[in-house]
Every structure is written in C-alpha cells, then in structure tokens.
Design a protein around this motif. Structure first.
Motif, mmCIF file in Angstrom:
data_model
loop_
_atom_site.group_PDB
_atom_site.id
_atom_site.type_symbol
_atom_site.label_atom_id
_atom_site.label_comp_id
_atom_site.label_asym_id
_atom_site.label_seq_id
_atom_site.Cartn_x
_atom_site.Cartn_y
_atom_site.Cartn_z
ATOM 1 N N PHE A 80 -6.482 -38.793 77.412
ATOM 2 C CA PHE A 80 -6.500 -38.123 76.122
ATOM 3 C C PHE A 80 -7.823 -37.397 75.930
ATOM 4 C CE2 PHE A 80 -3.625 -41.714 75.562
ATOM 5 C CZ PHE A 80 -2.538 -41.125 74.936
ATOM 6 N N ASN A 81 -7.777 -36.269 75.280
ATOM 7 C CA ASN A 81 -8.982 -35.489 75.001
ATOM 8 C C ASN A 81 -8.865 -34.882 73.602
ATOM 9 O OD1 ASN A 81 -11.262 -33.930 75.037
ATOM 10 N ND2 ASN A 81 -10.726 -32.749 76.865
ATOM 11 N N PRO A 82 -9.315 -35.609 72.567
ATOM 12 C CA PRO A 82 -9.224 -35.104 71.189
ATOM 13 C C PRO A 82 -10.408 -34.214 70.836
ATOM 14 C CG PRO A 82 -9.996 -37.357 71.174
ATOM 15 C CD PRO A 82 -9.796 -37.001 72.621
ATOM 16 N N ASN A 83 -10.118 -33.156 70.089
ATOM 17 C CA ASN A 83 -11.155 -32.217 69.657
ATOM 18 C C ASN A 83 -10.913 -31.817 68.208
ATOM 19 O OD1 ASN A 83 -12.605 -31.122 72.385
ATOM 20 N ND2 ASN A 83 -10.454 -31.573 72.775
ATOM 21 N N ALA A 84 -11.988 -31.732 67.430
ATOM 22 C CA ALA A 84 -11.896 -31.213 66.065
ATOM 23 C C ALA A 84 -12.134 -29.711 66.106
ATOM 24 C CB ALA A 84 -12.915 -31.894 65.159
ATOM 25 N N VAL A 85 -11.246 -28.958 65.470
ATOM 26 C CA VAL A 85 -11.330 -27.496 65.493
ATOM 27 C C VAL A 85 -11.281 -26.977 64.058
ATOM 28 C CG1 VAL A 85 -10.256 -25.353 66.281
ATOM 29 C CG2 VAL A 85 -10.219 -27.385 67.748
ATOM 30 N N ALA A 86 -12.300 -26.229 63.668
ATOM 31 C CA ALA A 86 -12.350 -25.680 62.314
ATOM 32 C C ALA A 86 -11.450 -24.457 62.193
ATOM 33 C CB ALA A 86 -13.780 -25.310 61.957
ATOM 34 N N LEU A 87 -10.856 -24.301 61.037
ATOM 35 C CA LEU A 87 -10.062 -23.110 60.741
ATOM 36 C C LEU A 87 -10.973 -22.036 60.158
ATOM 37 C CD1 LEU A 87 -7.025 -24.915 59.092
ATOM 38 C CD2 LEU A 87 -6.960 -23.690 61.264
ATOM 39 N N LYS A 88 -10.727 -20.793 60.518
ATOM 40 C CA LYS A 88 -11.559 -19.691 60.036
ATOM 41 C C LYS A 88 -10.768 -18.803 59.088
ATOM 42 C CE LYS A 88 -14.370 -19.540 64.251
ATOM 43 N NZ LYS A 88 -14.817 -18.701 65.391
ATOM 44 N N GLN A 89 -11.390 -18.483 57.965
ATOM 45 C CA GLN A 89 -10.747 -17.604 56.996
ATOM 46 C C GLN A 89 -10.588 -16.208 57.592
ATOM 47 O OE1 GLN A 89 -12.866 -17.115 53.312
ATOM 48 N NE2 GLN A 89 -11.095 -16.304 52.228
ATOM 49 N N GLN A 90 -9.416 -15.630 57.358
ATOM 50 C CA GLN A 90 -9.126 -14.300 57.877
ATOM 51 C C GLN A 90 -9.490 -13.261 56.817
ATOM 52 O OE1 GLN A 90 -7.967 -14.209 61.306
ATOM 53 N NE2 GLN A 90 -8.778 -16.251 60.829
ATOM 54 N N GLY A 91 -10.688 -12.656 56.999
ATOM 55 C CA GLY A 91 -11.158 -11.690 56.012
ATOM 56 C C GLY A 91 -11.342 -12.353 54.664
ATOM 57 N N SER A 92 -10.812 -11.726 53.628
ATOM 58 C CA SER A 92 -10.881 -12.312 52.284
ATOM 59 C C SER A 92 -9.525 -12.871 51.860
ATOM 60 C CB SER A 92 -11.334 -11.242 51.283
ATOM 61 O OG SER A 92 -10.429 -10.130 51.288
ATOM 62 N N SER A 93 -8.633 -13.074 52.832
ATOM 63 C CA SER A 93 -7.279 -13.551 52.536
ATOM 64 C C SER A 93 -7.271 -15.057 52.294
ATOM 65 C CB SER A 93 -6.333 -13.204 53.684
ATOM 66 O OG SER A 93 -6.575 -14.043 54.799
ATOM 67 N N ASP A 94 -6.099 -15.592 51.994
ATOM 68 C CA ASP A 94 -5.944 -17.032 51.794
ATOM 69 C C ASP A 94 -5.437 -17.724 53.056
ATOM 70 O OD1 ASP A 94 -3.412 -15.952 51.813
ATOM 71 O OD2 ASP A 94 -2.761 -16.830 49.920
ATOM 72 N N ILE A 95 -5.512 -17.044 54.190
ATOM 73 C CA ILE A 95 -5.063 -17.597 55.461
ATOM 74 C C ILE A 95 -6.274 -18.039 56.281
ATOM 75 C CG2 ILE A 95 -3.915 -17.097 57.659
ATOM 76 C CD1 ILE A 95 -2.023 -15.255 56.163
ATOM 77 N N TYR A 96 -6.213 -19.279 56.753
ATOM 78 C CA TYR A 96 -7.240 -19.851 57.611
ATOM 79 C C TYR A 96 -6.567 -20.258 58.917
ATOM 80 C CZ TYR A 96 -10.116 -20.146 53.389
ATOM 81 O OH TYR A 96 -10.832 -19.844 52.256
#
Length: 250
Positions: free
Chosen positions: A78-94
């Motif tokens: 097993f190889n677990p990793n934490a990955v941050a979500l990045k905001q797309q421009g000024s939208s509400d999508i990460y």
C-alpha cells in the motif's frame, strides 16, 4: 499532518502488518505514457473539502501479514498519499489530476481515492461546535475491488456524483459535545466503482437553509429531541433525523 490523514495512515499500518518499509520504494514516478484521471469537487457555499487521500497498490512490493491461523501471507503493498485540491481560477471547482500508473520501482497502480467534505463554520456563530467530516466517498480503480459486491455502487452518472447533504447541529449534553455533521441518506462510507471515466466531479447538493438541530439530553434513557427547519419537533431514541422529512422541506 491533519487528523484526517493520521486516521487514513493508521488504518493502512494496521492492515499491512509489520513488514519493513522503504520510503524510497514508495516514490511515485508516473511514466510518460500513463493515463490520468481528473478528480474534483464542486463546492457550494458553506462547504469545504478535505485533501484527497490517494491509495496506490503494488503486486511487486508486497507486504507480509498473518492470518487468523498465525500463518504468514503476502498481500499487495500500500502507498497512501494526501493530495490537495486546487481551485480552478475563481470558480467553485477544486480538482487535481492523478496518474493511473504511479510507476516507480514498485510500479504503483492507482487503487482508491477517498473524498470527504465538511461544514464550513461561520466565525463567532458556530465557534463552540466541532465540524465532523462527511462519510467518505471511496472511488475504486483498476478492478481493485476487495469489498463484497453488495457494497459497491455505481453512482457516477455522466462523470458526476450528485448527493444531497443537510446540516445537522447536534448538542450532546450527555457527553458534553457539540458537533455539526453533513447528513445524507447513508450512514456510512460509500464505495464507488470507476469504469472508464477520466473526469469525475463530486457535486454535493447542499441544503444550507434546511438546518436540523438535535438535542441529546443528559439524563440516561430520555428521548432525543429533533428540531426541523419548519418548526416540527420529534422526540425519538435515534440521533438520526428523518431523511424523507428533510427532503420534503427543500
């Protein structure tokens, strides 16, 4: 490291047994020709996303564990990793892109992605309440299906996962705890099968004004009191609101 990742890592340490590990072997190095999947969350106002927990498995770098008979056996590493979500421009999508083939000396293959959200507290209004992460959505990739078939759901429709969430404020006088949860129709994590989707967008539908309050009294054996947004009051033994009632108040 946040508490959520500690829980994630602790879970995998337990099931992996005591075999020695090499952090060098856990280094990801996706090959140039690997395929990628984009995983994201469309965040409505009042909700925040936790980092993704991304799990890779390897049949090359196996781990030892002991079965109930005390016999040593080997399972995928097993190889677990934490990955941050990045905001797309000024939208509400990460969102973020994740390699299906993690490469490296172990040839890590994407197995699972865990997603979770939580209520975003309002400063000076909800300060004495603790926000609890929602039950996880666990995306299953590459046929790494190690759960009973009845637990696996096909919730991805047109590359989207849409689920309803309701804010529930719980005042537990018995344990002296105050918390805010995001309630939906299930009371556990959901395992979601990924077929050939290369874009997956989790779209929580947040009914922010449909607030339910639950009071759990200090006296043992007393009924819990549930206050719905329309003024209805219920006294029941359960600490779960009526989901159909919540839907009717939308």
């Amino acid at each position: 490291m946040n508490r959520y990742k500690w829980i994630f890592l602790f879970f995998f340490i337990i099931i992996q047994g005591c075999a020695p590990r090499s952090d060098k072997n856990k280094t990801l190095s996706p090959p140039a020709d690997t395929e990628w999947v984009t995983v994201g969350i469309k965040l409505p106002a009042g909700i925040e996303a936790l980092p993704l927990n991304v799990l890779y498995r390897s049949d090359i770098c196996q781990r030892a564990q002991y079965n109930s008979a005390g016999e040593k056996e080997y399972i995928s590493g097993f190889n677990p990793n934490a990955v941050a979500l990045k905001q797309q421009g000024s939208s509400d999508i990460y969102q973020t892109k994740i390699a299906l083939n993690g490469g490296g000396s172990c040839q890590w293959q994407l197995s699972e992605v865990w997603m979770s959200i939580r209520y975003k507290k309002i400063l000076n209004t909800d300060s004495d309440f603790k926000t609890i992460p929602s039950h996880k959505l666990i995306l299953i990739f590459n046929g790494h299906n190690f759960r009973p078939p009845e637990l696996i759901r096909n919730l991805i429709k047109n590359e989207k996962i849409e689920l309803n969430y309701y804010p529930v404020f719980i005042n537990n006088e018995f344990s002296n705890e105050k918390k805010i949860i995001l309630f939906n129709s299930w009371d556990r994590s959901q395992y979601i099968l990924v077929n050939n989707e290369k874009n997956i967008l989790f779209t929580p539908i947040f009914h922010k004004d449909n607030i339910t309050k639950i009071n759990i009294p200090k006296e043992l054996g007393s009924a819990n009191i549930i206050y719905y947004s329309d003024g209805t009051i219920e006294k029941i033994n359960s600490s779960r609101p009526n989901y159909n009632k919540l839907k009717s108040l939308n």
